[in-house]
Design a protein around this motif. Structure first.
Motif, mmCIF file in Angstrom:
data_model
loop_
_atom_site.group_PDB
_atom_site.id
_atom_site.type_symbol
_atom_site.label_atom_id
_atom_site.label_comp_id
_atom_site.label_asym_id
_atom_site.label_seq_id
_atom_site.Cartn_x
_atom_site.Cartn_y
_atom_site.Cartn_z
ATOM 1 N N PHE A 22 0.835 -1.204 0.000
ATOM 2 C CA PHE A 22 0.000 0.000 0.000
ATOM 3 C C PHE A 22 0.871 1.257 0.000
ATOM 4 O O PHE A 22 0.552 2.252 -0.665
ATOM 5 C CB PHE A 22 -0.915 -0.014 1.226
ATOM 6 N N ALA A 23 1.998 1.213 0.718
ATOM 7 C CA ALA A 23 2.914 2.354 0.765
ATOM 8 C C ALA A 23 3.466 2.660 -0.627
ATOM 9 O O ALA A 23 3.571 3.825 -1.025
ATOM 10 C CB ALA A 23 4.051 2.076 1.745
ATOM 11 N N LYS A 24 3.817 1.613 -1.387
ATOM 12 C CA LYS A 24 4.312 1.818 -2.750
ATOM 13 C C LYS A 24 3.240 2.457 -3.626
ATOM 14 O O LYS A 24 3.514 3.346 -4.432
ATOM 15 C CB LYS A 24 4.756 0.484 -3.350
ATOM 16 N N ARG A 25 2.009 1.988 -3.470
ATOM 17 C CA ARG A 25 0.902 2.562 -4.243
ATOM 18 C C ARG A 25 0.733 4.052 -3.913
ATOM 19 O O ARG A 25 0.448 4.870 -4.792
ATOM 20 C CB ARG A 25 -0.390 1.805 -3.929
ATOM 21 N N MET A 26 0.928 4.394 -2.634
ATOM 22 C CA MET A 26 0.731 5.768 -2.179
ATOM 23 C C MET A 26 1.953 6.654 -2.401
ATOM 24 O O MET A 26 1.882 7.874 -2.269
ATOM 25 C CB MET A 26 0.384 5.765 -0.682
ATOM 26 N N GLY A 27 3.109 6.032 -2.703
ATOM 27 C CA GLY A 27 4.321 6.817 -2.895
ATOM 28 C C GLY A 27 4.945 7.293 -1.603
ATOM 29 O O GLY A 27 5.598 8.343 -1.559
ATOM 30 N N VAL A 28 4.746 6.501 -0.531
ATOM 31 C CA VAL A 28 5.329 6.839 0.773
ATOM 32 C C VAL A 28 6.020 5.597 1.319
ATOM 33 O O VAL A 28 6.007 4.529 0.700
ATOM 34 C CB VAL A 28 4.246 7.328 1.764
ATOM 35 N N THR A 29 6.616 5.726 2.494
ATOM 36 C CA THR A 29 7.274 4.577 3.110
ATOM 37 C C THR A 29 6.279 3.762 3.929
ATOM 38 O O THR A 29 5.211 4.257 4.322
ATOM 39 C CB THR A 29 8.411 5.032 4.035
ATOM 40 N N GLN A 30 6.650 2.511 4.211
ATOM 41 C CA GLN A 30 5.800 1.674 5.055
ATOM 42 C C GLN A 30 5.658 2.292 6.444
ATOM 43 O O GLN A 30 4.597 2.214 7.067
ATOM 44 C CB GLN A 30 6.388 0.265 5.173
ATOM 45 N N SER A 31 6.736 2.917 6.920
ATOM 46 C CA SER A 31 6.697 3.570 8.234
ATOM 47 C C SER A 31 5.629 4.659 8.276
ATOM 48 O O SER A 31 4.918 4.816 9.276
ATOM 49 C CB SER A 31 8.067 4.165 8.561
ATOM 50 N N THR A 32 5.496 5.401 7.168
ATOM 51 C CA THR A 32 4.487 6.463 7.115
ATOM 52 C C THR A 32 3.082 5.882 7.194
ATOM 53 O O THR A 32 2.225 6.381 7.936
ATOM 54 C CB THR A 32 4.644 7.280 5.821
ATOM 55 N N VAL A 33 2.830 4.810 6.448
ATOM 56 C CA VAL A 33 1.514 4.161 6.495
ATOM 57 C C VAL A 33 1.220 3.669 7.910
ATOM 58 O O VAL A 33 0.105 3.811 8.421
ATOM 59 C CB VAL A 33 1.436 2.998 5.490
ATOM 60 N N SER A 34 2.225 3.096 8.550
ATOM 61 C CA SER A 34 2.057 2.608 9.919
ATOM 62 C C SER A 34 1.673 3.745 10.864
ATOM 63 O O SER A 34 0.798 3.589 11.724
ATOM 64 C CB SER A 34 3.354 1.941 10.395
ATOM 65 N N LYS A 35 2.307 4.905 10.687
ATOM 66 C CA LYS A 35 1.993 6.060 11.538
ATOM 67 C C LYS A 35 0.592 6.582 11.265
ATOM 68 O O LYS A 35 -0.119 6.992 12.183
ATOM 69 C CB LYS A 35 3.027 7.170 11.321
ATOM 70 N N TRP A 36 0.174 6.563 9.992
ATOM 71 C CA TRP A 36 -1.196 6.974 9.673
ATOM 72 C C TRP A 36 -2.198 6.083 10.395
ATOM 73 O O TRP A 36 -3.146 6.560 11.010
ATOM 74 C CB TRP A 36 -1.451 6.872 8.169
ATOM 75 N N GLU A 37 -1.972 4.780 10.304
ATOM 76 C CA GLU A 37 -2.945 3.833 10.847
ATOM 77 C C GLU A 37 -2.935 3.792 12.371
ATOM 78 O O GLU A 37 -3.938 3.416 12.986
ATOM 79 C CB GLU A 37 -2.688 2.441 10.269
ATOM 80 N N SER A 38 -1.821 4.179 12.970
ATOM 81 C CA SER A 38 -1.759 4.205 14.436
ATOM 82 C C SER A 38 -2.230 5.541 14.998
ATOM 83 O O SER A 38 -2.400 5.689 16.208
ATOM 84 C CB SER A 38 -0.329 3.927 14.910
ATOM 85 N N GLY A 39 -2.428 6.521 14.102
ATOM 86 C CA GLY A 39 -2.911 7.824 14.546
ATOM 87 C C GLY A 39 -1.838 8.755 15.053
ATOM 88 O O GLY A 39 -2.142 9.797 15.636
ATOM 89 N N THR A 40 -0.560 8.433 14.829
ATOM 90 C CA THR A 40 0.525 9.297 15.297
ATOM 91 C C THR A 40 0.949 10.325 14.259
ATOM 92 O O THR A 40 1.743 11.211 14.555
ATOM 93 C CB THR A 40 1.756 8.455 15.703
ATOM 94 N N GLN A 41 0.437 10.198 13.036
ATOM 95 C CA GLN A 41 0.757 11.165 11.984
ATOM 96 C C GLN A 41 -0.424 11.268 11.032
ATOM 97 O O GLN A 41 -1.083 10.269 10.732
ATOM 98 C CB GLN A 41 2.013 10.728 11.216
ATOM 99 N N SER A 42 -0.701 12.492 10.569
ATOM 100 C CA SER A 42 -1.792 12.704 9.614
ATOM 101 C C SER A 42 -1.245 12.754 8.195
ATOM 102 O O SER A 42 -0.141 13.257 7.976
ATOM 103 C CB SER A 42 -2.515 14.018 9.921
ATOM 104 N N PRO A 43 -1.991 12.259 7.216
ATOM 105 C CA PRO A 43 -1.555 12.371 5.819
ATOM 106 C C PRO A 43 -1.553 13.823 5.362
ATOM 107 O O PRO A 43 -2.424 14.604 5.755
ATOM 108 C CB PRO A 43 -2.597 11.543 5.055
ATOM 109 N N ASP A 44 -0.554 14.183 4.527
ATOM 110 C CA ASP A 44 -0.511 15.539 3.994
ATOM 111 C C ASP A 44 -1.503 15.672 2.844
ATOM 112 O O ASP A 44 -2.217 14.725 2.487
ATOM 113 C CB ASP A 44 0.909 15.915 3.567
#
Length: 229
Positions: A22-44
């Motif tokens: 999913f991270a590759k599809r979105m053009g971000v890192t797996q770490s970023t997706v993990s932070k989105w799903e855990s609620g520690t970071q919002s998508p830009d």
């Protein structure tokens, strides 16, 4: 942020993809997706656009049930204006009814932390030397964020009287001649020249005075706005 986190997770699972794919599809890192799903970071903003395109869900709908009073993007944050501040106006509820709320976007430094920011419409003349009628101020709750305002800060003040009515007003925190904290109006209106005391020295009809927020930003019309009338 909890709702957008759940939505992102549901979109990914609907695509039957792990976080790495999913991270590759979105053009971000797996770490970023993990932070989105855990609620520690919002998508830009760009990521929200990608999510909208992938899922077929409008950006507004992606964010509609988010449980923050603001939403961060590359351009700043969106804040809900949920009430007004006006000296001498005693009301039954501090906030407006929800159907009266409206949202505005304000530019903010990216290094600002994800604090809840509240918006208030300024009414009346008690602070018109700084915030004329019709201005909007943005405040951070002091108790929730463990902030201790000091002299010179502009603050949101709630007063409760013995009828259990509330006055929500805007004042500048200062010191009197005895070094006691007082809340000053900043006005050219003769009706608004007396400071409000903080603490136990209150008129008989006032049961409580408390500072609920400290102003961190504002929107004020320039004097040239008179040409638009």
């Amino acid at each position: 942020m909890a709702e957008i986190s759940r939505t992102i997770r549901e979109i990914r699972k609907r695509l039957a993809e792990n976080q790495a794919t999913f991270a590759k599809r979105m053009g971000v890192t797996q770490s970023t997706v993990s932070k989105w799903e855990s609620g520690t970071q919002s998508p830009d903003t760009q990521s929200l656009l990608n999510l909208s395109e992938i899922s077929g869900i409008e950006i507004g709908d992606l964010l509609e049930d988010d449980d923050h009073d603001f939403r961060r993007s590359d351009f700043g944050i969106t804040v809900t204006i949920s009430g007004s501040v006006q000296a001498g106006e005693w009301v039954e509820a501090v906030e407006w009814d929800s159907f009266q709320h409206f949202q505005v976007q304000i530019p903010t430094p990216k290094e600002w932390p994800d604090l809840d920011i509240q918006g208030f419409l300024v009414r009346g003349n008690s602070m018109n030397n700084i915030y004329p009628d019709g201005s909007v101020v943005f405040a951070v709750p002091v108790i929730k964020n463990r902030i201790r305002p000091g002299p010179g800060d502009r603050v949101i003040v709630e007063r409760r009287d013995n009828r259990q009515l509330f006055e929500v007003t805007l004042k500048e925190l200062g010191l009197d001649s005895e070094g006691e904290l007082v809340l000053w109006p900043r006005s050219n209106d003769p009706r608004h020249q007396t400071p409000v005391r903080v603490g136990s020295k209150q008129p008989d009809d006032i049961e409580e005075v408390r500072i609920t927020g400290v102003v961190v930003a504002s929107f004020v019309l320039d004097r040239a706005a008179r040409y638009l009338k």
